[in-house]
Design an enzyme around this catalytic site. Structure first.
Site, mmCIF file in Angstrom:
data_model
loop_
_atom_site.group_PDB
_atom_site.id
_atom_site.type_symbol
_atom_site.label_atom_id
_atom_site.label_comp_id
_atom_site.label_asym_id
_atom_site.label_seq_id
_atom_site.Cartn_x
_atom_site.Cartn_y
_atom_site.Cartn_z
ATOM 1 C CD GLU A 71 -38.343 38.321 -16.398
ATOM 2 O OE1 GLU A 71 -37.746 39.212 -15.789
ATOM 3 O OE2 GLU A 71 -38.009 37.126 -16.361
ATOM 4 C CG ASP A 72 -35.677 41.948 -17.675
ATOM 5 O OD1 ASP A 72 -36.132 40.778 -17.654
ATOM 6 O OD2 ASP A 72 -34.456 42.173 -17.525
ATOM 7 N NE ARG A 126 -28.806 46.612 -14.167
ATOM 8 C CZ ARG A 126 -29.165 45.376 -14.502
ATOM 9 N NH1 ARG A 126 -30.299 45.160 -15.119
ATOM 10 N NH2 ARG A 126 -28.385 44.342 -14.216
ATOM 11 C CG ASP A 176 -27.383 44.262 -17.436
ATOM 12 O OD1 ASP A 176 -28.343 43.504 -17.684
ATOM 13 O OD2 ASP A 176 -26.275 43.851 -17.080
ATOM 14 C CE LYS A 219 -28.104 44.599 -9.710
ATOM 15 N NZ LYS A 219 -26.698 44.967 -10.050
ATOM 16 N N GLY A 220 -33.582 44.100 -13.897
ATOM 17 C CA GLY A 220 -34.052 44.547 -15.209
ATOM 18 C C GLY A 220 -35.449 45.137 -15.263
ATOM 19 C CG ASP A 247 -33.399 35.651 -24.766
ATOM 20 O OD1 ASP A 247 -33.781 35.467 -25.920
ATOM 21 O OD2 ASP A 247 -32.194 35.668 -24.442
ATOM 22 C CE LYS A 272 -33.793 39.070 -27.140
ATOM 23 N NZ LYS A 272 -32.381 38.745 -26.773
HETATM 24 P P1 5GP Z 1 -34.261 34.021 -20.387
HETATM 25 O O1 5GP Z 1 -33.347 33.636 -21.523
HETATM 26 O O2 5GP Z 1 -34.109 33.100 -19.238
HETATM 27 O O3 5GP Z 1 -35.679 34.162 -20.876
HETATM 28 O O4 5GP Z 1 -33.801 35.457 -19.946
HETATM 29 C C1 5GP Z 1 -33.187 35.680 -18.732
HETATM 30 C C2 5GP Z 1 -32.729 37.083 -18.522
HETATM 31 O O5 5GP Z 1 -31.686 37.342 -19.452
HETATM 32 C C3 5GP Z 1 -33.742 38.193 -18.731
HETATM 33 O O6 5GP Z 1 -34.589 38.406 -17.625
HETATM 34 C C4 5GP Z 1 -32.793 39.355 -18.943
HETATM 35 O O7 5GP Z 1 -32.346 39.869 -17.717
HETATM 36 C C5 5GP Z 1 -31.644 38.696 -19.705
HETATM 37 N N1 5GP Z 1 -31.804 38.941 -21.142
HETATM 38 C C6 5GP Z 1 -32.333 38.123 -22.073
HETATM 39 N N2 5GP Z 1 -32.329 38.726 -23.289
HETATM 40 C C7 5GP Z 1 -31.780 39.934 -23.082
HETATM 41 C C8 5GP Z 1 -31.515 41.064 -23.943
HETATM 42 O O8 5GP Z 1 -31.782 41.093 -25.147
HETATM 43 N N3 5GP Z 1 -30.921 42.156 -23.345
HETATM 44 C C9 5GP Z 1 -30.628 42.199 -22.011
HETATM 45 N N4 5GP Z 1 -30.068 43.324 -21.553
HETATM 46 N N5 5GP Z 1 -30.872 41.167 -21.187
HETATM 47 C C10 5GP Z 1 -31.457 40.072 -21.725
#
Ligand code: 5GP
Length: 177
Positions: free
Chosen positions: A101-102, A167, A161, A45-46, A105, A133
């Protein structure tokens, strides 16, 4: 007993800064795909607010869909096991896909999603993320359009979130901790 309160930090990016950046990226997308059709795939939902900002700036023939992927693990860290919980309904064959994408990470979710979409034989795939990030990257994945880079903070707001809350904040902040 008093409920434990999450402590929200200072504002990192205001709504005005985000919409200005969306306009810049939208203009870049318009140039990059001139004369082509694009399919925007937002990650639920991000990415909802960022998707809304970006799609308003795109002047090309545009189709929109959503996908939801979840990675198992604790609330604030990704574990590496990704599962699609809402699939893409559209035929992606020979389409120009832009994943909206939001945040990237560890990159694990996006790497999985990119491979998942690739298997449907689109013409091109690019990634447009609100936040990047890079400090915690584990999977090799590079976004083509990046709103803002953030430090190693747990950010919330503008679609992002913590435990399904925050959100709705019209800006990006972070959880103190
Ligand atoms: P990934 O670690 O696979 O790149 O990130 C997966 C998901 O984790 C992101 O799409 C997001 O929804 C959530 N996420 C990662 N870092 C953060 C953060 O700093 N804050 C929030 N709220 N969600 C995060």
């Amino acid at each position: 007993m008093k409920a434990k309160q999450d402590i929200i930090g200072t504002v990192l990016f205001t709504q005005k800064e985000i919409t200005k950046r969306a306009k810049e990226i939208g203009e870049q997308i318009n140039k990059d795909y001139k004369g082509e059709e694009v399919v925007l795939i937002g990650t639920l939902k991000g990415a909802i607010m960022w998707m809304a900002d970006i799609m308003k700036e795109i002047k090309l023939d545009t189709k929109v869909d959503f996908v939801a992927a979840s990675s198992y693990g604790s609330a604030t860290t990704s574990s590496g096991v990704v599962k699609i919980t809402k699939d893409i309904g559209m035929n992606l064959f020979d389409k120009n896909i832009i994943i909206i994408e939001d945040i990237v990470d560890t990159g694990i979710t996006l790497k999985y999603l990119k491979e998942y979409i690739s298997a449907r034989n689109p013409k091109t795939i690019k990634i447009c993320t609100l936040l990047d990030k890079p400090a915690r990257r584990k999977a090799e994945v590079v976004a083509d359009y990046i709103g803002f880079e953030v430090e190693d903070l747990f950010v919330v707001g503008y679609g992002l979130d913590y435990d399904q809350k925050y959100r709705n904040l019209p800006y990006i902040s972070y959880l103190e901790g």
